[in-house]
Design a protein around this motif. Sequence first.
Motif, PDB file in Angstrom:
ATOM      1  N   HIS A   1      42.760  37.121  37.965  1.00 17.26           N
ATOM      2  CA  HIS A   1      43.359  36.899  39.283  1.00 17.26           C
ATOM      3  C   HIS A   1      44.287  38.057  39.607  1.00 17.26           C
ATOM      4  O   HIS A   1      45.232  38.311  38.872  1.00 17.26           O
ATOM      5  CB  HIS A   1      44.112  35.572  39.301  1.00 17.26           C
ATOM      6  N   THR A   2      43.989  38.738  40.667  1.00 18.33           N
ATOM      7  CA  THR A   2      44.792  39.893  41.058  1.00 18.33           C
ATOM      8  C   THR A   2      45.692  39.494  42.226  1.00 18.33           C
ATOM      9  O   THR A   2      45.400  38.529  42.937  1.00 18.33           O
ATOM     10  CB  THR A   2      43.870  41.069  41.429  1.00 18.33           C
ATOM     11  N   PRO A   3      46.802  40.199  42.411  1.00 18.94           N
ATOM     12  CA  PRO A   3      47.782  39.732  43.396  1.00 18.94           C
ATOM     13  C   PRO A   3      47.313  39.857  44.845  1.00 18.94           C
ATOM     14  O   PRO A   3      46.522  40.745  45.173  1.00 18.94           O
ATOM     15  CB  PRO A   3      48.977  40.657  43.157  1.00 18.94           C
TER      16      PRO A   3
ATOM     17  N   GLN B   1      40.831  45.835  43.299  1.00 21.28           N
ATOM     18  CA  GLN B   1      40.265  46.799  42.350  1.00 21.28           C
ATOM     19  C   GLN B   1      41.282  47.476  41.430  1.00 21.28           C
ATOM     20  O   GLN B   1      41.063  47.586  40.225  1.00 21.28           O
ATOM     21  CB  GLN B   1      39.488  47.875  43.112  1.00 21.28           C
ATOM     22  N   LEU B   2      42.399  47.940  42.006  1.00 18.94           N
ATOM     23  CA  LEU B   2      43.324  48.720  41.176  1.00 18.94           C
ATOM     24  C   LEU B   2      43.863  47.860  40.031  1.00 18.94           C
ATOM     25  O   LEU B   2      43.950  48.320  38.884  1.00 18.94           O
ATOM     26  CB  LEU B   2      44.463  49.290  42.024  1.00 18.94           C
ATOM     27  N   GLU B   3      44.182  46.612  40.330  1.00 17.66           N
ATOM     28  CA  GLU B   3      44.635  45.709  39.271  1.00 17.66           C
ATOM     29  C   GLU B   3      43.454  45.298  38.394  1.00 17.66           C
ATOM     30  O   GLU B   3      43.600  45.073  37.191  1.00 17.66           O
ATOM     31  CB  GLU B   3      45.314  44.470  39.862  1.00 17.66           C
TER      32      GLU B   3
ATOM     33  N   GLU C   1      41.073  47.231  37.534  1.00 18.43           N
ATOM     34  CA  GLU C   1      40.898  48.325  36.562  1.00 18.43           C
ATOM     35  C   GLU C   1      41.877  48.171  35.407  1.00 18.43           C
ATOM     36  O   GLU C   1      41.542  48.449  34.250  1.00 18.43           O
ATOM     37  CB  GLU C   1      41.079  49.685  37.245  1.00 18.43           C
ATOM     38  N   VAL C   2      43.101  47.738  35.728  1.00 19.18           N
ATOM     39  CA  VAL C   2      44.082  47.486  34.669  1.00 19.18           C
ATOM     40  C   VAL C   2      43.512  46.460  33.693  1.00 19.18           C
ATOM     41  O   VAL C   2      43.527  46.653  32.468  1.00 19.18           O
ATOM     42  CB  VAL C   2      45.417  46.966  35.274  1.00 19.18           C
ATOM     43  N   MET C   3      42.976  45.371  34.242  1.00 19.81           N
ATOM     44  CA  MET C   3      42.461  44.300  33.388  1.00 19.81           C
ATOM     45  C   MET C   3      41.233  44.762  32.598  1.00 19.81           C
ATOM     46  O   MET C   3      41.066  44.407  31.429  1.00 19.81           O
ATOM     47  CB  MET C   3      42.115  43.063  34.240  1.00 19.81           C
ATOM     48  N   ALA C   4      40.384  45.582  33.222  1.00 22.46           N
ATOM     49  CA  ALA C   4      39.169  46.049  32.542  1.00 22.46           C
ATOM     50  C   ALA C   4      39.494  46.986  31.393  1.00 22.46           C
ATOM     51  O   ALA C   4      38.746  47.052  30.411  1.00 22.46           O
ATOM     52  CB  ALA C   4      38.237  46.745  33.526  1.00 22.46           C
ATOM     53  N   THR C   5      40.637  47.687  31.492  1.00 22.29           N
ATOM     54  CA  THR C   5      40.976  48.597  30.397  1.00 22.29           C
ATOM     55  C   THR C   5      41.666  47.832  29.268  1.00 22.29           C
ATOM     56  O   THR C   5      42.111  48.423  28.278  1.00 22.29           O
ATOM     57  CB  THR C   5      41.850  49.779  30.877  1.00 22.29           C
ATOM     58  N   ALA C   6      41.745  46.515  29.396  1.00 24.55           N
ATOM     59  CA  ALA C   6      42.199  45.675  28.287  1.00 24.55           C
ATOM     60  C   ALA C   6      41.097  44.730  27.817  1.00 24.55           C
ATOM     61  O   ALA C   6      40.955  44.457  26.639  1.00 24.55           O
ATOM     62  CB  ALA C   6      43.415  44.855  28.702  1.00 24.55           C
TER      63      ALA C   6
ATOM     64  N   GLU D   1      34.857  41.357  42.801  1.00 24.17           N
ATOM     65  CA  GLU D   1      34.985  42.731  42.304  1.00 24.17           C
ATOM     66  C   GLU D   1      34.909  42.791  40.773  1.00 24.17           C
ATOM     67  O   GLU D   1      35.926  42.647  40.103  1.00 24.17           O
ATOM     68  CB  GLU D   1      36.299  43.349  42.804  1.00 24.17           C
ATOM     69  N   PRO D   2      33.709  43.020  40.247  1.00 24.76           N
ATOM     70  CA  PRO D   2      33.619  43.257  38.807  1.00 24.76           C
ATOM     71  C   PRO D   2      34.088  44.670  38.480  1.00 24.76           C
ATOM     72  O   PRO D   2      33.949  45.584  39.306  1.00 24.76           O
ATOM     73  CB  PRO D   2      32.127  43.106  38.504  1.00 24.76           C
ATOM     74  N   GLU D   3      34.666  44.829  37.313  1.00 28.06           N
ATOM     75  CA  GLU D   3      35.089  46.159  36.840  1.00 28.06           C
ATOM     76  C   GLU D   3      34.688  46.248  35.381  1.00 28.06           C
ATOM     77  O   GLU D   3      34.995  45.341  34.601  1.00 28.06           O
ATOM     78  CB  GLU D   3      36.611  46.289  37.017  1.00 28.06           C
TER      79      GLU D   3
END
Length: 459
Positions: free
Chosen positions: A157-159, A207-209, A211-216, A245-247
């Motif tokens: 869940h992104t803000p 997306q920007l958030e 990407e944060v989640m995908a890099t974890a 939005e999948p990342e």
Amino acid sequence: MKHTDVKAILCEPELFFDKSVTVCGWIKSYRDSKNMAFIALNDGTTLPHLQVVIDKGAIQIPEGATRAGSSVKIDGVAVKSLNANQAIEVNAEKITLLGDCPADYPIQKAKTSLDFLRTLPHLRVRTNTFNAIFRVRSKLSYAIHRFFQERGYMYVHTPIITGSDCEGAGKIFKVTTIGYDPKYKSEEEYNAADFFGQSAGLTVSGQLEGEVMATAFGKIYTFGPTFRAENSNTTRHAAEFWQIEPEVAFAEIDDIIGIATEFIKFIIAEVLKECPEEISFLEKYYEKGLRAKLQKVVDDEFVRVEYTEAIEILKKSGKQFVYPVEWGCDLQTEHERYLTDVVYNKPVFVVNYPKDLKSFYMKQNPDGKTVAATDLLVPGVGEIIGCSEREADSKKLLQAIKDRGMKMSDYENYLDLRKFGTVPHSGFGLGLERILMYATGMGNIRDTIAFPRAKDELR
Ligand code: 4AD
Ligand code: MG
């Protein structure tokens, strides 16, 4: 209130033959004959109506229970129907009026114009058309979650409130608790006095958030509301829409195109499987050949065309476009529609767009002119997916932010992702209402979301 869903009775009639049942719902139509009367009842759980048969000599029909729109509870016995169109019907033994519906109920005709129905968002959902559309929306949403969950993606869940502009298109709704006052000497001072101490807006993309989640977590997807202050009043743009939005970490552009293809095929196949009655209804009243069109999406390969080649095709078409075609121009709806509807007649990925047309975060190709970005276009609608590999090189990313005059301090965390263990990664955004337009044959995005928000429209 103890009762049985109409869907349960219609789906498995053999379980109910000769049994007592209680059903609730709204009267869709009331038909009277000499000794008998018939109610077509719908409780919203399914598209077809349940026929209720009334022996006028035997039971009392309350005042109001003869009007379309009234809500009733019926106690009776389910029996095999003699009518070839339905397997089961209910012989009423008792009719209870729950809510009368006076004659000024605006939804009277079986098929009322979509334009008119848009003026009644609180009532239009009771029509057959919206019964079908919103069930497709629900099943499609479930299929989207299934696709990702079954493949090990984490739902994140992104803000909704953000301080950055992901797409850099400046279509942000401002979030504020104070009005502008001349006492502030500058915009900065005004923003500093506001709730967050800086300017804030509703997200245009997670997306920007993401990407944060995908890099974890490696593979993630978001599925939530997105807001764009689109000034253009088109049939394809909403101010509030739902985006998926999948990342994906360790994925390059070809990998993500493969994922997007498999994803679209999967969710369309699910709609065909889960919503056969709805698709038949929509095909009958709104788009001829809808089922075959959707089946073709499942069966056929998608086309992939380079942007540069697409421009050549458009130039050679001999067609007079309103917006002239040159390498470097953005594809307008008329161009997209020519490619999808005239040239290919199936979904098309247009790949490697000029970098100046696209957002800062897209991976720059070695040619120095294009980015590893693709839009998926479909006949009748145009763009449904925006997709790209992300720029993983921090120097190039930094330069792209500078070139666009963006505020560096808003993107420090994002740049850190490239500093600390950067990886090739890619993602895409699907507009839920756009694919719903395609799946239901609706020509206007406002008919795929229950409470559409658009310029000067907030009902
Ligand atoms: O192409 P867009 O702007 O891409 C992004 O937002 C990326 N951050 C996605 C990503 O890579 N994670 O928007 C993605 C999709 C479009 O293809 C379209 O389907 C839908 O979102 N969309 C809209 N749908 C309805 N109304 C609008 N105003 C829309 N704007 C975009
Ligand atoms: Mg786009």
